[in-house]
Scaffold this motif. Structure first.
Motif, PDB file in Angstrom:
ATOM      1  N   GLY A 184       0.781  -1.240   0.000  1.00  0.00           N
ATOM      2  CA  GLY A 184       0.000   0.000   0.000  1.00  0.00           C
ATOM      3  C   GLY A 184       0.804   1.277   0.000  1.00  0.00           C
ATOM      4  O   GLY A 184       0.263   2.351   0.277  1.00  0.00           O
ATOM      5  N   PHE A 185       2.098   1.185  -0.329  1.00  0.00           N
ATOM      6  CA  PHE A 185       2.957   2.370  -0.322  1.00  0.00           C
ATOM      7  C   PHE A 185       3.467   2.661  -1.735  1.00  0.00           C
ATOM      8  O   PHE A 185       4.120   1.819  -2.349  1.00  0.00           O
ATOM      9  CB  PHE A 185       4.147   2.171   0.625  1.00  0.00           C
ATOM     10  N   LEU A 186       3.166   3.850  -2.213  1.00  0.00           N
ATOM     11  CA  LEU A 186       3.634   4.290  -3.525  1.00  0.00           C
ATOM     12  C   LEU A 186       4.850   5.190  -3.334  1.00  0.00           C
ATOM     13  O   LEU A 186       4.787   6.186  -2.606  1.00  0.00           O
ATOM     14  CB  LEU A 186       2.523   5.061  -4.256  1.00  0.00           C
ATOM     15  N   PHE A 187       5.940   4.848  -3.979  1.00  0.00           N
ATOM     16  CA  PHE A 187       7.154   5.659  -3.915  1.00  0.00           C
ATOM     17  C   PHE A 187       7.225   6.531  -5.165  1.00  0.00           C
ATOM     18  O   PHE A 187       7.122   6.013  -6.287  1.00  0.00           O
ATOM     19  CB  PHE A 187       8.400   4.772  -3.885  1.00  0.00           C
ATOM     20  N   VAL A 188       7.455   7.823  -4.993  1.00  0.00           N
ATOM     21  CA  VAL A 188       7.662   8.709  -6.130  1.00  0.00           C
ATOM     22  C   VAL A 188       8.900   9.570  -5.876  1.00  0.00           C
ATOM     23  O   VAL A 188       9.299   9.779  -4.723  1.00  0.00           O
ATOM     24  CB  VAL A 188       6.439   9.627  -6.401  1.00  0.00           C
ATOM     25  N   PHE A 189       9.486  10.044  -6.963  1.00  0.00           N
ATOM     26  CA  PHE A 189      10.672  10.900  -6.864  1.00  0.00           C
ATOM     27  C   PHE A 189      10.312  12.270  -7.423  1.00  0.00           C
ATOM     28  O   PHE A 189       9.887  12.382  -8.580  1.00  0.00           O
ATOM     29  CB  PHE A 189      11.835  10.295  -7.664  1.00  0.00           C
ATOM     30  N   ILE A 190      10.471  13.295  -6.615  1.00  0.00           N
ATOM     31  CA  ILE A 190      10.209  14.666  -7.056  1.00  0.00           C
ATOM     32  C   ILE A 190      11.520  15.267  -7.548  1.00  0.00           C
ATOM     33  O   ILE A 190      12.453  15.488  -6.758  1.00  0.00           O
ATOM     34  CB  ILE A 190       9.647  15.545  -5.911  1.00  0.00           C
ATOM     35  N   TYR A 191      11.602  15.512  -8.846  1.00  0.00           N
ATOM     36  CA  TYR A 191      12.823  16.100  -9.404  1.00  0.00           C
ATOM     37  C   TYR A 191      12.808  17.611  -9.160  1.00  0.00           C
ATOM     38  O   TYR A 191      11.874  18.311  -9.563  1.00  0.00           O
ATOM     39  CB  TYR A 191      12.930  15.786 -10.901  1.00  0.00           C
ATOM     40  N   THR A 192      13.862  18.098  -8.512  1.00  0.00           N
ATOM     41  CA  THR A 192      13.940  19.495  -8.070  1.00  0.00           C
ATOM     42  C   THR A 192      14.993  20.268  -8.875  1.00  0.00           C
ATOM     43  O   THR A 192      15.480  19.777  -9.897  1.00  0.00           O
ATOM     44  CB  THR A 192      14.336  19.552  -6.588  1.00  0.00           C
ATOM     45  N   ARG A 193      15.382  21.414  -8.368  1.00  0.00           N
ATOM     46  CA  ARG A 193      16.524  22.144  -8.951  1.00  0.00           C
ATOM     47  C   ARG A 193      17.781  21.287  -8.801  1.00  0.00           C
ATOM     48  O   ARG A 193      17.837  20.393  -7.936  1.00  0.00           O
ATOM     49  CB  ARG A 193      16.729  23.467  -8.210  1.00  0.00           C
ATOM     50  N   GLU A 194      18.792  21.601  -9.598  1.00  0.00           N
ATOM     51  CA  GLU A 194      20.078  20.933  -9.427  1.00  0.00           C
ATOM     52  C   GLU A 194      20.776  21.519  -8.196  1.00  0.00           C
ATOM     53  O   GLU A 194      21.008  22.729  -8.128  1.00  0.00           O
ATOM     54  CB  GLU A 194      20.949  21.104 -10.671  1.00  0.00           C
ATOM     55  N   ALA A 195      21.092  20.630  -7.250  1.00  0.00           N
ATOM     56  CA  ALA A 195      21.715  21.102  -6.011  1.00  0.00           C
ATOM     57  C   ALA A 195      23.150  21.575  -6.240  1.00  0.00           C
ATOM     58  O   ALA A 195      23.625  22.493  -5.567  1.00  0.00           O
ATOM     59  CB  ALA A 195      21.686  19.985  -4.969  1.00  0.00           C
ATOM     60  N   HIS A 196      23.831  20.929  -7.175  1.00  0.00           N
ATOM     61  CA  HIS A 196      25.232  21.260  -7.466  1.00  0.00           C
ATOM     62  C   HIS A 196      25.392  21.416  -8.979  1.00  0.00           C
ATOM     63  O   HIS A 196      25.966  20.548  -9.646  1.00  0.00           O
ATOM     64  CB  HIS A 196      26.167  20.175  -6.930  1.00  0.00           C
ATOM     65  N   PRO A 197      24.886  22.509  -9.516  1.00  0.00           N
ATOM     66  CA  PRO A 197      24.933  22.674 -10.971  1.00  0.00           C
ATOM     67  C   PRO A 197      26.362  22.806 -11.492  1.00  0.00           C
ATOM     68  O   PRO A 197      27.258  23.305 -10.806  1.00  0.00           O
ATOM     69  CB  PRO A 197      24.137  23.970 -11.205  1.00  0.00           C
ATOM     70  N   GLY A 198      26.546  22.323 -12.698  1.00  0.00           N
ATOM     71  CA  GLY A 198      27.851  22.421 -13.363  1.00  0.00           C
ATOM     72  C   GLY A 198      27.646  22.625 -14.852  1.00  0.00           C
ATOM     73  O   GLY A 198      26.520  22.788 -15.322  1.00  0.00           O
TER      74      GLY A 198
END
Lengths: 68, 165
Positions: B12-26
């Protein structure tokens, strides 16, 4: 919050902005509160989806992140 | 986390990934300047790390990310229906999450047995494994600027210790 705060920064800086982020995390929410609803885009098909759409069906584990 | 996502999806647990800003942009993985670019980098992220969980891309201004605290690798467990926050952590650690999931499953079983339960507030100080080698490898993937910024941060922390563990 600092008025100069820019969400999408061009370079990582561990200074004042990170201090603000940690302070924000500690003060913004708590267990037992209702999780804020939000709308995001599902990468698979580009559809808009809300957290409440997901929690209507199941418990949800939210991991936030990027390449690093 | 991918392993847990599979293990607990039938519970009963759905895992999702929230893509955010790049923490360490290059130079290779720069900061986002348009939503289309953010989508493209989310696709690249999915491919590079072989993410099987649904990836949900936040708005360009990080509305969802900011609403939950803006840290780069936060973890939340949200209950079905009433959306109560059951657990939150400043950094993602699979072992801590599994501990919480097993506890919540046990309590859900208690409730299904018609025994009454009441909420109680708990805190936990976790100790997550640090995987510096992998992290630095990812910095190099993002580009030389990401590496240089991190090295500058290490110098900064010699005189300004970070608040977090």
């Amino acid at each position: 919050m600092n008025e100069d705060y820019s969400y999408n920064y061009e370079g990582y800086d561990p200074g004042e902005r990170e201090e603000e982020d940690f302070a924000r995390f500690q003060g913004i929410l708590s267990v037992g509160q209702e999780a804020p609803d939000f709308e995001v885009t599902r990468l698979e098909d580009g559809e808009k989806i809300r957290l409440s759409d997901l929690t209507a069906q199941s418990h949800v584990v939210l991991e936030f992140g990027s390449f690093t | 986390m991918e392993k847990l996502a599979v293990e607990y999806q039938d519970k009963g647990f759905l895992f999702v990934f929230i893509y955010t800003r790049e923490a360490h942009p290059g130079e290779i993985r720069p900061c986002h300047t348009s939503f289309e670019q953010k989508l493209d980098q989310a696709h690249a992220f999915q491919k590079e790390y072989d993410i099987q969980r649904p990836i949900l891309v936040d708005s360009l201004d990080g509305a969802a990310h900011r609403a939950y605290g803006s840290l780069p690798d936060m973890l939340y467990l949200v209950g079905k229906g009433n959306r109560l926050i059951w657990f939150r952590a400043d950094w993602t650690d699979a072992d801590t999450l599994q501990l919480i999931l097993e506890y919540q499953i046990k309590r859900l079983e208690t409730r299904q047995g018609n025994r009454k339960v009441g909420p109680n507030y708990c805190e936990l100080l976790g100790f997550r494994p640090r995987m510096w080698d992998r992290f630095v490898k990812h910095l190099h993937t993002n580009g030389p600027q990401a590496v240089a910024d991190w090295e500058a941060a290490m110098e900064y922390w010699k005189t300004h210790p970070p608040r977090h563990g």
